[in-house]
Design a protein around this motif. Structure first.
Motif: not given
Length: 554
Positions: A514-523
């Motif tokens: 649902q978002t365009s957050l980077k993988i590390y930001e999702v973490a």
């Protein structure tokens, strides 16, 4: 021994089909009998109760739900599996909430039915094994602890005794403890397991708990002797421990380590939840005072939660507040006990009498807030004493009301339910009262445990993104981490750590979709501080990396 099975359905072909098409004995089950409705079934059950019932929901005369409620009212212990059509799905779900084992939609798939029956068989065998263990432990205690020894230990814990009398008695009774170095533990039972126990049953379970703790200390090379306490208002088992070690710190660490294991194994082996209070080192002449110290410390569960050890060096090697040894005999210091006065008693009982769940819930929330303030101003034991007096008056009024309504004891509380009120921590106080007097859950034992796990699950859902772990959750709900780990796994079916990973990965999948957050930001958003660990957990659970999941989803 085969597990007995009964089938109830108003359609003859279904009953015959279940009887003839499945080789029940190969699954350890004996097809005992069948019935066409609840009335016929109830007569058969009264004559020879089955272990498992497979029942249709809709039947003439008495349907499956009515039969299920009647079995619960009569306290007949049986596993019930409902079979239902799609239109009865809501009834089946309601039955599960009320305690049915499972439901299966028609048309019946043989493999699905067998899987549910095998699970019920496993649960029944496990419960039978636990009951056998408890009976064995109780029997061994009764054989190893003669009445004379039991009476003498009770006397040592209730009045001062001279050194000469002590040494003479201990030699006669073959009490192999070092009278110069003694520590006393006081164990309190908060939940009595999945059983409906009368006074005799609770007494036997105290013997079993005492024997279990003795064996744990014996395995560690520490001499200890248990003394079940059947008439003590605050404690259920006392343990007198001695050691020959000169290192006081090392001796305490060993004792507390064994006490921690006792709390865990009491739940694992006997299904009971306990807390333990520990005294400082004393000698035989001061057993009365060291016991009072241990008892006073044990009641700290009131504010700090159950499943813990309270006493010197019991909390991260920092001494807890050990109250004066004469606290048990002190008056309440003249404090106004507003939360437990007659006005509060009247309001609470009025809500109980009217079965006004909302009003009772509000009153108990207010009462708990006042009691928590009181614990900050005086000893937990003083507050516990006043609460127990309050409970006694509440039970007396309840008994009078029950007898006035129907002239019988049909709505009286079981003995173990009363004890759970007298041993309830503040965090479970509302649920203990509502469970007992509004009959919210007549299965008794698991209610407080379920509430504890519900609290843990809610805390995880609210705080998974903050990098929490087992210790954070345990601290929030006032439990020993090791004990919480065991209880959580038993109730939820997986470890708390595994559950927390699943929650975080589920939330991570939502963010990836649902978002365009980077993988590390999702973490970071789901509570991971180590990006590589997040990727590792994600791949273990989903079989692909977070990047692959995002691309696959796109």
């Amino acid at each position: 021994m085969l597990i007995k099975l009964m089938v109830i359905d108003d359609e003859h072909w279904i009953r015959e089909g279940l009887k003839q098409t499945i080789d029940w004995e190969s699954y350890g089950v004996h097809f005992m009998c069948d019935a066409e409705d609840g009335i016929e079934a109830l007569k058969l059950i009264e004559e020879n109760p089955p272990d498992i019932i497979i029942s249709d929901i809709r039947m003439p005369t008495m349907d499956g739900m009515e039969l299920f409620n009647e079995l619960k009212n009569r306290e007949i212990d049986v596993k019930v599996i409902f079979i239902s059509g799609f239109d009865d799905f809501a009834y089946a779900q309601k039955a599960i909430k009320l305690g049915a084992s499972d439901y299966i939609l028609k048309p019946i798939e043989e493999d699905d039915l067998i899987a549910v029956v095998e699970r019920c068989v496993g649960e029944i065998k496990q419960k039978n094994e636990m009951n056998c263990k408890m009976a064995e432990l109780s029997g061994r205690v009764r054989e190893s602890l003669p009445l004379a020894k039991q009476k003498h230990l009770e006397m040592c814990l209730s009045r001062p005794i001279s050194e000469q009398e002590l040494l003479s008695k201990w030699e006669t009774l073959q009490i192999d403890l070092n009278p110069n170095k003694l520590i006393v533990l006081s164990a309190v039972v908060h939940e009595w397991g999945d059983r409906r126990l009368d006074e005799t049953g609770c007494s036997l379970l105290r013997y079993a708990i005492g024997n279990l703790i003795e064996e744990i200390f014996k395995e560690a090379g520490i001499r200890a002797l248990a003394c079940p306490l059947h008439d003590n208002e605050y404690s259920d088992v006392a343990l007198i421990v001695s050691s020959c070690k000169q290192d006081v710190s090392g001796q305490y660490n060993e004792v507390l380590s064994c006490a921690t294991r006792a709390i865990e194994e009491a739940f694992e082996v006997l299904g009971v939840r306990i807390s333990i209070g520990a005294s400082q080192i004393g000698d035989g002449r001061t057993l009365l005072f060291t016991f009072r110290e241990a008892l006073t410390n044990s009641v700290e569960y009131l504010a700090q939660g159950t499943g813990r050890i309270f006493g010197p060096t019991a909390n991260d090697n920092e001494p807890l507040n050990v109250f004066a040894v004469n606290t048990v005999d002190e008056p309440y210091l003249g404090m106004k006990v507003e939360a437990l006065d007659t006005a509060w008693l009247n309001r609470i009982f009025h809500a109980i009498k009217l079965k006004d769940e909302g009003k009772l819930s509000d009153l108990l929330d207010q009462q708990i807030t006042l009691l928590q303030d009181m614990v900050q101003q005086t000893s937990a034991l003083a507050v516990r004493r006043e609460m127990n007096s309050h409970i006694g008056m509440l039970l007396s009024r309840w008994q009078d009301m029950c007898q006035a309504r129907n002239g019988s004891d049909s709505c009286m509380l079981m003995y173990h339910q009363k004890l759970q009120l007298y041993r309830s921590p503040l965090i479970n106080w509302k649920h203990a009262v509502m469970s007992a007097f509004l009959m919210k859950d007549t299965s008794a034992s698991g209610y407080g445990q379920k509430y504890t796990i519900d609290s843990a699950l809610q805390f995880i859902q609210d705080n998974y993104h903050l990098g929490i772990g087992l210790n954070h959750v345990a601290k929030q709900i006032y439990l020993n981490p090791s004990y919480l780990s065991r209880v959580f796994h038993a109730e939820v079916g997986e470890t708390l750590s595994r559950y927390l990973i699943r929650v975080r990965i589920t939330k991570a999948k939502e963010l990836l979709e649902q978002t365009s957050l980077k993988i590390y930001e999702v973490a970071e958003q789901v509570g991971y501080r180590d990006f590589r660990y997040f990727v590792k957990n994600f791949k273990e659970l989903e079989g692909i990396t977070p990047s692959q999941y995002r691309n696959y989803g796109a």
